[in-house]
Motif scaffolding. Structure first.
Motif, mmCIF file in Angstrom:
data_model
loop_
_atom_site.group_PDB
_atom_site.id
_atom_site.type_symbol
_atom_site.label_atom_id
_atom_site.label_comp_id
_atom_site.label_asym_id
_atom_site.label_seq_id
_atom_site.Cartn_x
_atom_site.Cartn_y
_atom_site.Cartn_z
ATOM 1 N N LEU A 531 50.491 10.015 69.009
ATOM 2 C CA LEU A 531 51.639 11.515 69.823
ATOM 3 C C LEU A 531 52.243 12.087 69.140
ATOM 4 C CD1 LEU A 531 53.079 12.432 72.390
ATOM 5 C CD2 LEU A 531 53.411 10.897 73.073
ATOM 6 N N LEU A 532 53.493 10.891 67.724
ATOM 7 C CA LEU A 532 53.969 11.210 67.467
ATOM 8 C C LEU A 532 53.292 12.247 66.482
ATOM 9 C CD1 LEU A 532 56.619 10.753 66.001
ATOM 10 C CD2 LEU A 532 56.588 9.045 64.778
ATOM 11 N N LYS A 533 52.360 11.992 65.888
ATOM 12 C CA LYS A 533 52.238 12.675 64.681
ATOM 13 C C LYS A 533 51.455 13.918 65.471
ATOM 14 C CE LYS A 533 50.477 9.255 61.693
ATOM 15 N NZ LYS A 533 49.037 8.055 61.235
ATOM 16 N N ASN A 534 51.099 14.126 66.224
ATOM 17 C CA ASN A 534 50.876 15.508 66.977
ATOM 18 C C ASN A 534 51.747 16.299 67.235
ATOM 19 O OD1 ASN A 534 49.556 17.219 68.281
ATOM 20 N ND2 ASN A 534 48.579 15.850 69.603
ATOM 21 N N ARG A 535 52.059 17.609 66.523
ATOM 22 C CA ARG A 535 52.999 18.477 66.237
ATOM 23 C C ARG A 535 52.572 19.506 67.468
ATOM 24 N NH1 ARG A 535 56.032 19.428 60.794
ATOM 25 N NH2 ARG A 535 56.640 17.712 60.448
ATOM 26 N N GLU A 536 51.697 19.759 68.014
ATOM 27 C CA GLU A 536 51.230 20.023 69.327
ATOM 28 C C GLU A 536 51.940 19.384 70.624
ATOM 29 O OE1 GLU A 536 49.509 23.321 69.210
ATOM 30 O OE2 GLU A 536 49.601 22.569 66.524
ATOM 31 N N ALA A 541 58.532 14.839 74.012
ATOM 32 C CA ALA A 541 57.578 13.882 73.995
ATOM 33 C C ALA A 541 57.348 12.966 73.404
ATOM 34 C CB ALA A 541 56.255 14.189 74.576
ATOM 35 N N ARG A 542 57.737 13.331 71.813
ATOM 36 C CA ARG A 542 57.103 12.944 70.619
ATOM 37 C C ARG A 542 58.199 12.256 69.839
ATOM 38 N NH1 ARG A 542 57.295 16.712 66.818
ATOM 39 N NH2 ARG A 542 56.227 15.737 65.463
ATOM 40 N N ALA A 543 59.259 12.256 70.693
ATOM 41 C CA ALA A 543 60.657 12.134 70.219
ATOM 42 C C ALA A 543 60.773 10.250 71.364
ATOM 43 C CB ALA A 543 62.295 12.673 70.481
#
Length: 837
Positions: A531-536, A541-543
């Motif tokens: 999730l952290l790597k997925n810039r979409e 959510a990534r934070a």
């Protein structure tokens, strides 16, 4: 010799005219050049570089912007706060009464002023003068001023407390605004009592209800001298201080300023990208987000991330799929939405001055979604009859939750209903919300009706409760309610399959990763890393994934590397969360990884970097790194100063001092925290630990002096060590009383139970300590702190067999943690030795 006489010839008429024309042309050219130079200079120089805008008030704005002022007049922003007068007070003060948990409050007027007779801070009934009103719809609240000295200037406001006795402006009746999940009388000593710190206007509400608010808390005297430019949310709250704009508007110049433009906050932007709309969204965000302040003196036009840290998708604030749980306002939801990422902004739906929606009903949505007739605003899409609740776009895509007892607010993440996620993770969905109380669900036959469902629907404790309340009951382990919700979720998912086909669009969702983190599933690190790597995925959510990964740093090198790479992420919330989670036993790794964050373009990242790196030896910093660290530390200390009327702000500063080895400064600030907020937990235990360390250092020196036969010096130091121990014990006793008080008020808070258990154990209350530690672990079995504390307790109380499974699980999660490794060795040693004789 006589001079030669020259004969003057008269020019021909044509030549004379031509010369005159040339002279005029030359003069005009010179004038034009001068004019051009003047115009160019006027355009080029503009406002002085050091000119600072100040607040001038709405009267200055309305001279040129009358239509905008007319729209704003009477809006919720205009009526955010006001002096209590016959015109502004909506509640019934004609000797009205309200009884609540045995306390009868009476609202009345005397000498043209508004009063309430109710329970005061001493627990006795008394009359209180209501000076200000707060809000207008769907409720109005009322405020009482305390601690105002006779010589305080009229423009200053002392401590204001917000009454819980409130006026429902729709039902036209008084009601008591209970805190969430509190259904009992609040004692006057409770922070949630209307005279407590949680109901203090100066630190809880003022920023967002007035313009140019300055809290001005004096730590020395513990008094407020709060000021504002305007009592409500006026023009400059959104557009920024307007003096320079007014100066440019009144100047005899055809230009605005070539560098500052209109000399106001840039709210419109150009284009439709998310970046182009940030100016406006960030102007709204400070008051429409749940956030922590990291910098003072914010004004419109400043970058949000230099002054505020937005609440992430924590398990106490949001459901795992990002839907609102607690009162988080709109910004945190909106930044999850596709609309936000496509450049939609607040004023596409809301009029910026009236604050009302620009259209009625589904027209709000179809003003942009102008597809062929019926594609969205028709039964072919929503499968509900026109006029029914299910035919309204907002009921499916912006489900509602009520806060403050009477204030329904819509989720601004604009999501597609996903009952499949609800069935899997227990998250809400709008289908189940509407059909929660159906005796028979659409499409079911009479034979499919469930007796269990009827019993649940008939339960007295659920009558009048909304969907969010049912979800809370289910989350507490109520099997009946949980089973009923699961049945409705499965029905909703199957219904959508029938309507749109089993291959309907169900995009991958970050809920899977966050739900895994919340349950500490074995595959949580892998899912969170992805999730952290997925810039979409939305940055919030990534934070959150970065924050959750902090629990796995010690156990997984991949996690450490992924967080390190996230320090270069394009979003400051991700970078800040990554800095917070980056913890390592290797100081050199931390130094290499985080140093660059000290110079990050956003303050929220720099402050977190300073806090993290304050634990490192400061002598390791050289040259530019030392300067960057000093600047970031100054910002971190200033961030604590913003909340100088709360213990938490001083705790932040004290911990920084302690990390930096500045023990006297840390001790002084811990004491200030205790003085500012005497009933707060935290400062006493921290100070007790600091005093313990000082005592230990004294005792080491005493032994050294004794070995050197310097008896007098040894005795002098020993005399200083004794009072430190006595005070540390007194501090722990006081802290224990506060923790026991809070644990009674909030028994379901795992961290509180864990701290209570630790302190009880340190004070020798072993049986009581074990009860609190076991409750903490049961409340949050994913907490490594609760797990470790309970394992230590079991091991120390001759129960190594109970400690072993906890230790082994901790070893899986934190294989490189030396404390856990030592604990495991001790547990295994005791098991091999067998029971004590």
């Amino acid at each position: 010799m006589m001079p030669k006489k020259v004969k003057h010839l008269e020019p021909a008429p044509a030549a004379t005219a031509a010369g005159r024309g040339l002279r005029i042309a030359a003069i005009l050219a010179v004038l034009s050049s001068l004019a051009a130079a003047v115009v160019w200079a006027d355009w080029y120089y503009g406002l002085p570089k050091d000119a600072q805008a100040t607040y001038v008030g709405r009267q200055s704005c309305m001279q040129c912007h009358q239509s905008q002022h007319e729209g704003w007049t009477g809006s919720h922003h205009d009526l955010a706060m006001d002096v209590a007068t016959d015109e502004t007070v909506l509640g019934n003060f004609d000797d009205a009464k309200l009884e609540h948990y045995g306390v009868t409050s009476r609202m009345f007027k005397r000498d043209g002023k508004f009063f309430i007779n109710t329970e005061g801070p001493d627990g006795k009934l008394a009359d209180f003068w209501i000076k200000y009103v707060f809000g207008v719809d769907p409720l109005q609240q009322y405020m009482v001023e305390f601690d105002r000295p006779a010589d305080m200037p009229a423009r200053e406001v002392a401590r204001l407390q917000v009454l819980r006795v409130s006026w429902d402006t729709k039902a036209k009746k008084w009601f008591h605004l209970d805190p969430p999940d509190v259904r009992e009388k609040l004692e006057p000593s409770d922070d949630l009592h209307w005279t407590g710190i949680a109901q203090r206007w100066n630190n809880m509400c003022a920023d967002c209800h007035s313009t140019n608010l300055r809290k001005n808390f004096d730590v020395a005297t513990l008094t407020y001298h709060t000021t504002w430019s305007e009592i409500d949310v006026s023009c400059e709250a959104c557009h920024g201080p307007g003096s320079l704009h007014a100066q440019l508007a009144q100047a005899a110049s055809p230009f605005w300023d070539r560098e500052r433009g209109y000399a106001l906050a840039s709210l419109k932007g150009t284009g439709t990208s998310a970046a182009a709309t940030q100016g406006q969204i960030q102007a709204c965000a400070p008051c429409h987000s749940r956030r922590r302040v990291v910098g003072g003196d914010y004004s419109a036009g400043c970058n949000y991330h230099d002054y505020f840290t937005n609440e992430l998708l924590t398990n106490t604030s949001y459901h795992a799929d990002g839907q609102i749980l607690d009162e988080v306002y709109e910004y945190g939801s909106f930044v999850q939405s596709k609309m936000y990422h496509k450049g939609v902004k607040c004023t596409d739906c809301h009029d910026p001055h009236t604050a009302r929606l620009k259209h009625e009903g589904n027209n709000v949505c179809t003003s942009c979604h102008q597809h062929p007739a019926g594609k969205y605003d028709g039964a072919i899409h929503h499968r509900h009859a026109d006029g029914k609740p299910g035919a309204l776009c907002v009921n499916c895509h912006m489900p509602e939750t009520t806060y403050m007892a009477v204030d329904p607010r819509r989720d601004h993440s604009f999501r597609i209903p996903r009952p499949d996620l609800s069935a899997q993770f227990g998250t809400p969905n709008s289908c189940s919300e509407c059909h929660l109380r159906d005796e028979r669900l659409p499409g079911e036959t009479r034979g499919q009706e469930s007796g269990a469902r009827s019993q649940v629907l008939a339960r007295a404790d659920l009558q009048g409760k909304e969907y969010a309340d049912w979800l809370r009951v289910a989350a507490r382990g109520d099997v009946e309610v949980k089973g009923h919700l699961a049945r409705v979720d499965r029905w909703a998912d199957a219904t959508l399959d029938k309507w749109y086909g089993k291959l309907r669009k169900r995009e991958p969702h970050f809920a899977e990763a966050l739900a895994a983190a919340r349950t500490r599933a074995s595959d949580a690190p892998r899912k969170l890393t992805a999730l952290l790597k997925n810039r979409e995925m939305p940055a919030i959510a990534r934070a959150t994934a970065a924050m959750e990964l902090g629990a796995y740093v010690a156990a997984d090198q991949t996690v450490l590397e992924t967080l390190g790479k996230s320090l270069d992420d394009r979003d400051p919330t991700v970078r800040s969360a990554a800095v917070t989670s980056l913890q390592s036993d290797d100081p050199q790794f931390l130094f290499r990884a985080i140093t660059k964050s000290l110079d990050d373009e956003r303050r929220i990242v720099r402050v977190e970097a300073a806090r993290s790196m304050s634990r490192l030896p400061q002598l390791d910093f050289r040259g530019e790194e030392r300067q960057a660290m000093r600047r970031a530390l100054d910002e971190a200390f200033a961030a604590g100063e913003v909340d100088n009327d709360r213990a938490g702000g001083h705790l932040v500063q004290a911990v920084l001092h302690e990390n930096l080895g500045e023990v006297p400064e840390a001790e002084a600030v811990y004491r200030t925290a205790m003085r500012v907020e005497p009933l707060a937990i935290g400062p006493r235990s921290n100070l007790a630990q600091l005093l313990d360390r000082r005592r230990t250092e004294f005792l080491v020196q005493v032994r050294q002096l004794a070995q050197a036969r310097n008896v007098d010096a040894a005795q002098e130091l020993l005399a200083q060590a004794g009072p430190l121990e006595d005070e540390a014990n007194r501090l722990r006793d006081a802290e224990l009383s506060l923790l026991e008080r809070d644990a009674l008020w909030v028994p379901e808070f795992a961290e509180l139970q864990s701290r209570l258990g630790f302190l009880r154990y340190a004070q020798g209350w072993r049986k009581e300590a074990g009860r609190a530690l076991e409750v903490a672990y049961l409340l949050d079995p994913r907490s490594e702190n609760a797990m470790f504390a309970l394992a230590v307790y079991f091991n120390d109380t001759s129960r190594p067999r109970d400690a072993l499974p906890l230790v082994r699980r901790l070893r899986q999660i934190q294989p490189n943690n030396q404390e856990v490794e030592l604990l495991e060795t001790d547990v295994l040693s005791k098991l091999r030795a067998g029971p004590a004789p």
